[in-house]
Design an enzyme around this catalytic site. Structure first.
Site, PDB file in Angstrom:
ATOM      1  N   ASP A  11       0.840  -1.187   0.000  1.00 59.38           N
ATOM      2  CA  ASP A  11       0.000   0.000   0.000  1.00 59.38           C
ATOM      3  C   ASP A  11       0.882   1.247   0.000  1.00 59.38           C
ATOM      4  O   ASP A  11       1.643   1.465   0.946  1.00 59.38           O
ATOM      5  CB  ASP A  11      -0.883  -0.038   1.256  1.00 59.38           C
ATOM      6  CG  ASP A  11      -1.857   1.108   1.368  1.00 59.38           C
ATOM      7  OD1 ASP A  11      -1.698   2.122   0.661  1.00 59.38           O
ATOM      8  OD2 ASP A  11      -2.779   0.996   2.193  1.00 59.38           O
ATOM      9  N   GLY A  33      -8.976   4.577  -6.883  1.00 57.91           N
ATOM     10  CA  GLY A  33      -7.666   3.927  -6.894  1.00 57.91           C
ATOM     11  C   GLY A  33      -6.668   4.572  -5.946  1.00 57.91           C
ATOM     12  O   GLY A  33      -6.994   4.939  -4.819  1.00 57.91           O
ATOM     13  N   VAL A  34      -5.425   4.719  -6.420  1.00 58.51           N
ATOM     14  CA  VAL A  34      -4.349   5.315  -5.631  1.00 58.51           C
ATOM     15  C   VAL A  34      -4.729   6.727  -5.187  1.00 58.51           C
ATOM     16  O   VAL A  34      -4.522   7.110  -4.035  1.00 58.51           O
ATOM     17  CB  VAL A  34      -3.028   5.347  -6.454  1.00 58.51           C
ATOM     18  CG1 VAL A  34      -1.973   6.189  -5.781  1.00 58.51           C
ATOM     19  CG2 VAL A  34      -2.519   3.935  -6.675  1.00 58.51           C
ATOM     20  N   ASP A  35      -5.305   7.497  -6.090  1.00 59.05           N
ATOM     21  CA  ASP A  35      -5.684   8.879  -5.798  1.00 59.05           C
ATOM     22  C   ASP A  35      -6.630   8.952  -4.596  1.00 59.05           C
ATOM     23  O   ASP A  35      -6.403   9.705  -3.648  1.00 59.05           O
ATOM     24  CB  ASP A  35      -6.336   9.483  -7.049  1.00 59.05           C
ATOM     25  CG  ASP A  35      -6.482  10.998  -7.007  1.00 59.05           C
ATOM     26  OD1 ASP A  35      -5.831  11.661  -6.184  1.00 59.05           O
ATOM     27  OD2 ASP A  35      -7.255  11.511  -7.826  1.00 59.05           O
ATOM     28  N   SER A 123      -1.017   4.881 -14.518  1.00 57.67           N
ATOM     29  CA  SER A 123      -1.879   4.592 -15.668  1.00 57.67           C
ATOM     30  C   SER A 123      -2.230   3.122 -15.848  1.00 57.67           C
ATOM     31  O   SER A 123      -2.992   2.782 -16.743  1.00 57.67           O
ATOM     32  CB  SER A 123      -1.310   5.146 -16.981  1.00 57.67           C
ATOM     33  OG  SER A 123      -1.394   6.555 -16.998  1.00 57.67           O
ATOM     34  N   GLY A 125      -3.920   1.174 -13.845  1.00 54.73           N
ATOM     35  CA  GLY A 125      -5.181   0.778 -13.211  1.00 54.73           C
ATOM     36  C   GLY A 125      -6.347   1.119 -14.115  1.00 54.73           C
ATOM     37  O   GLY A 125      -6.435   0.641 -15.242  1.00 54.73           O
TER      38      GLY A 125
END
Length: 170
Positions: A11, A33-35, A123, A125
């Site tokens: 993570d 997602g990550v954001d 990019s 995901g």
């Protein structure tokens, strides 16, 4: 000086590094997602700085391939470097925009004085970039970059991503 590349399954919001890179959307106001994970775990300070950026320099949004830094809020990192990856398409080669995300993030890291930086697979995901190609572009770009960053960690969410990056690092 060469940059050490490290691969970690896990993570990105748990990384105790100088800077974590956020695979942001152009609004800078959070997303999936990550954001979304970075904004949730980092807390409201990140969003507050992102809003200030939107009210100023980036009123039209952060361009694809560009990067900008904010506080990391409650994350164990000092800064978040936001970059907007390109969406994958078969109609147009957007590889240079993806490479630019890594180069520009490292440029911002150098401006901040960051020595350790954690990257996700930008990019790869919801933006649909094939993982093998995303890994190739990421590793080649970081290896070629002129940077003072001492360690780049690629934080990979699952085993398939980890293996794709491992093949490129070997």
């Amino acid at each position: 000086m060469s940059t050490t590349l490290t691969l970690t399954r896990g993570d990105i919001t748990e990384q105790a590094v100088d800077a974590v890179v956020n695979a942001a959307n152009s609004t800078l106001l959070g997303g999936g997602g990550v954001d979304g994970a970075i904004h949730r775990r980092g807390g409201p300070d990140i969003l507050e700085e992102c809003r200030a950026l939107r009210d100023g320099t980036y009123f039209r949004g952060l361009p694809t391939g560009a990067a900008v830094a904010t506080t990391a809020g409650r994350l164990p990192a000092r800064w978040v470097i936001h970059t907007v990856g390109p969406r994958f398409t078969h109609q147009e080669d957007r590889s240079e925009l993806l490479a630019s995300c890594y180069r520009e993030s490292l440029r911002v890291a150098d401006e901040l004085g960051a020595r350790t930086v954690a990257f996700p697979a930008i990019s790869a995901g919801i933006y649909g970039w094939p993982m093998e190609d995303a890994a190739r572009i990421a590793v080649e770009t970081v290896r070629a970059a002129q940077t003072s960053v001492e360690e780049v960690r690629f934080i990979l969410f699952d085993e398939a991503a980890y293996e794709a990056f491992a093949r490129q690092v070997r």
